[in-house]
Design a protein around this motif. Structure first.
Motif, mmCIF file in Angstrom:
data_model
loop_
_atom_site.group_PDB
_atom_site.id
_atom_site.type_symbol
_atom_site.label_atom_id
_atom_site.label_comp_id
_atom_site.label_asym_id
_atom_site.label_seq_id
_atom_site.Cartn_x
_atom_site.Cartn_y
_atom_site.Cartn_z
ATOM 1 N N ASP A 163 -10.600 -24.362 3.164
ATOM 2 C CA ASP A 163 -10.701 -22.890 3.220
ATOM 3 C C ASP A 163 -11.261 -22.470 4.519
ATOM 4 O OD1 ASP A 163 -11.107 -20.062 2.228
ATOM 5 O OD2 ASP A 163 -13.145 -20.814 1.941
ATOM 6 N N ARG A 164 -12.086 -23.266 5.125
ATOM 7 C CA ARG A 164 -12.741 -22.880 6.415
ATOM 8 C C ARG A 164 -11.705 -23.303 7.598
ATOM 9 N NH1 ARG A 164 -16.354 -20.291 6.466
ATOM 10 N NH2 ARG A 164 -18.215 -21.729 5.925
ATOM 11 N N LYS A 165 -10.842 -24.014 7.334
ATOM 12 C CA LYS A 165 -9.638 -24.203 8.086
ATOM 13 C C LYS A 165 -8.768 -23.057 8.187
ATOM 14 C CE LYS A 165 -8.969 -29.234 8.571
ATOM 15 N NZ LYS A 165 -8.187 -30.610 8.172
ATOM 16 N N GLY A 166 -8.421 -22.529 7.061
ATOM 17 C CA GLY A 166 -7.784 -21.567 6.938
ATOM 18 C C GLY A 166 -8.287 -20.161 7.631
ATOM 19 N N ASP A 167 -9.532 -20.006 7.405
ATOM 20 C CA ASP A 167 -10.204 -18.840 8.395
ATOM 21 C C ASP A 167 -10.172 -18.972 9.706
ATOM 22 O OD1 ASP A 167 -11.363 -17.966 5.803
ATOM 23 O OD2 ASP A 167 -13.224 -19.036 5.878
ATOM 24 N N ILE A 168 -10.212 -20.015 10.374
ATOM 25 C CA ILE A 168 -10.025 -20.430 11.777
ATOM 26 C C ILE A 168 -8.531 -20.159 12.291
ATOM 27 C CG2 ILE A 168 -10.384 -21.977 13.591
ATOM 28 C CD1 ILE A 168 -12.421 -23.372 12.080
ATOM 29 N N LEU A 169 -7.740 -20.589 11.401
ATOM 30 C CA LEU A 169 -6.407 -20.430 11.797
ATOM 31 C C LEU A 169 -5.753 -19.058 11.732
ATOM 32 C CD1 LEU A 169 -4.989 -23.622 9.761
ATOM 33 C CD2 LEU A 169 -4.950 -23.131 12.311
ATOM 34 N N VAL A 170 -6.359 -18.192 10.805
ATOM 35 C CA VAL A 170 -6.129 -16.674 10.679
ATOM 36 C C VAL A 170 -6.647 -16.091 11.832
ATOM 37 C CG1 VAL A 170 -6.950 -14.710 9.655
ATOM 38 C CG2 VAL A 170 -6.234 -16.464 8.296
ATOM 39 N N ALA A 171 -7.977 -16.429 12.434
ATOM 40 C CA ALA A 171 -8.365 -15.958 13.390
ATOM 41 C C ALA A 171 -7.649 -16.323 14.859
ATOM 42 C CB ALA A 171 -9.900 -16.371 13.759
ATOM 43 N N GLN A 172 -6.798 -17.378 14.746
ATOM 44 C CA GLN A 172 -6.091 -18.030 16.078
ATOM 45 C C GLN A 172 -4.609 -17.001 15.695
ATOM 46 O OE1 GLN A 172 -6.580 -22.320 15.261
ATOM 47 N NE2 GLN A 172 -7.334 -22.181 17.462
ATOM 48 N N THR A 173 -4.382 -16.481 14.678
ATOM 49 C CA THR A 173 -3.035 -15.801 14.288
ATOM 50 C C THR A 173 -2.036 -16.762 13.920
ATOM 51 O OG1 THR A 173 -2.381 -15.456 16.509
ATOM 52 C CG2 THR A 173 -3.680 -13.655 15.589
ATOM 53 N N LYS A 174 -2.454 -18.035 13.443
ATOM 54 C CA LYS A 174 -1.375 -19.071 12.886
ATOM 55 C C LYS A 174 -1.400 -18.738 11.827
ATOM 56 C CE LYS A 174 -3.082 -22.229 16.786
ATOM 57 N NZ LYS A 174 -3.319 -23.629 17.091
ATOM 58 N N ILE A 175 -0.597 -17.787 11.200
ATOM 59 C CA ILE A 175 -0.461 -17.355 9.827
ATOM 60 C C ILE A 175 0.295 -18.419 8.811
ATOM 61 C CG2 ILE A 175 0.283 -15.525 8.079
ATOM 62 C CD1 ILE A 175 -1.950 -14.785 10.216
ATOM 63 N N ASP A 176 1.070 -19.161 9.379
ATOM 64 C CA ASP A 176 1.749 -19.972 8.302
ATOM 65 C C ASP A 176 0.946 -21.292 8.361
ATOM 66 O OD1 ASP A 176 4.175 -18.618 8.494
ATOM 67 O OD2 ASP A 176 5.225 -19.577 10.162
ATOM 68 N N GLU A 177 0.206 -21.636 9.237
ATOM 69 C CA GLU A 177 -0.664 -22.837 9.107
ATOM 70 C C GLU A 177 -1.705 -22.331 8.050
ATOM 71 O OE1 GLU A 177 -1.528 -25.053 12.532
ATOM 72 O OE2 GLU A 177 0.026 -24.142 13.836
ATOM 73 N N ALA A 178 -2.302 -21.266 8.508
ATOM 74 C CA ALA A 178 -3.364 -20.611 7.593
ATOM 75 C C ALA A 178 -3.076 -20.590 6.217
ATOM 76 C CB ALA A 178 -3.765 -19.123 8.197
ATOM 77 N N ARG A 179 -1.825 -20.332 5.805
ATOM 78 C CA ARG A 179 -1.389 -19.939 4.406
ATOM 79 C C ARG A 179 -1.325 -21.237 3.892
ATOM 80 N NH1 ARG A 179 3.143 -17.954 5.786
ATOM 81 N NH2 ARG A 179 2.491 -15.713 5.455
ATOM 82 N N ALA A 180 -0.623 -22.303 4.780
ATOM 83 C CA ALA A 180 -0.806 -23.832 3.958
ATOM 84 C C ALA A 180 -2.344 -24.332 3.644
ATOM 85 C CB ALA A 180 -0.052 -24.659 4.862
ATOM 86 N N ALA A 181 -3.247 -24.001 4.495
ATOM 87 C CA ALA A 181 -4.499 -24.234 4.440
ATOM 88 C C ALA A 181 -5.310 -23.448 3.200
ATOM 89 C CB ALA A 181 -5.284 -24.046 5.723
ATOM 90 N N TYR A 182 -5.016 -22.341 2.863
ATOM 91 C CA TYR A 182 -5.523 -21.641 1.776
ATOM 92 C C TYR A 182 -4.911 -22.229 0.518
ATOM 93 C CZ TYR A 182 -7.829 -18.220 4.808
ATOM 94 O OH TYR A 182 -8.849 -17.503 5.607
#
Length: 214
Positions: A163-182
């Protein structure tokens, strides 16, 4: 009363045995008594340490409830320096980090969390790493935060880490990676855990497809 022949032979055998092994037996007894005394003393010391640490932690909690950050930081510092091996010191450092964060003192918050990372048990280290990554997210230190979330964590923290990784990836606008993390966070988070709802909301916000558990 005079010894009879059998008693004299037994006494002679005992004297001979004692001559050979007496010193060894004496030292074994001394070592055993010393070990018992040390063990008893250590247990008493541990109980005293726990009692004193508990009292200091109670003072820290009072400071936290009163939003007295200076009192909280003093108590946490004393716990770490005097009772650093106790759970109270680790809990105190986590509380002190939250108090400092609420007071907008990110430097102190990071310092307290780093202390737990370096000195805590595995569970407390995991909590501190996740929270420290959150502070780094606020500071926009994204790569540093992601690095902190790498490596081994106890299994029960897998959902929180993702979940925390997803938050950081969203802030980096790495949406695909954030989606996978969530999605991984949902998979690793118990269905009865209220945190699932927030994870699902974040996933929905970036166009996720996972469904929340019924």
């Amino acid at each position: 009363m005079a010894y009879n022949l059998e008693e004299q032979e037994q006494l002679a055998s005992l004297k001979s045995w004692w001559s050979r092994y007496g010193n060894l037996v004496t030292w074994i007894v001394i070592i055993a008594l010393a070990a018992y005394a040390a063990w008893s003393g250590w247990n008493l010391y541990q109980r005293n340490q726990a009692t004193q640490a508990g009292q200091l932690y109670e003072e820290l909690q009072k400071g936290f409830a009163a939003k007295d950050d200076q009192k909280v930081q003093r108590a946490a510092s004393d716990l770490e320096s005097k009772f650093g091996k106790t759970a109270y010191a680790q809990m105190g450092a986590l509380a002190a980090a939250k108090s400092a964060f609420d007071a907008n003192d990110l430097k102190t918050a990071k310092s307290q969390l780093q202390w737990v990372v370096e000195n805590g048990t595995e569970a407390y280290k995991a909590i501190a790493r996740i929270r420290l990554a959150g502070v780094l997210l606020d500071e926009k230190a994204f790569e540093e935060g992601l690095k902190l979330l790498e490596g081994q964590f106890p299994e029960q923290f897998a959902g929180a880490v993702a979940d925390r990784k997803g938050d950081i990836l969203v802030a980096q606008t790495k949406i695909d990676e954030a989606r996978a993390a969530y999605k991984l966070a949902l998979e690793k988070t118990d269905e009865k855990n209220p945190a699932r709802q927030l994870i699902q909301l974040k996933l929905d916000a970036i166009g996720g497809a996972a469904k929340a558990a019924a």
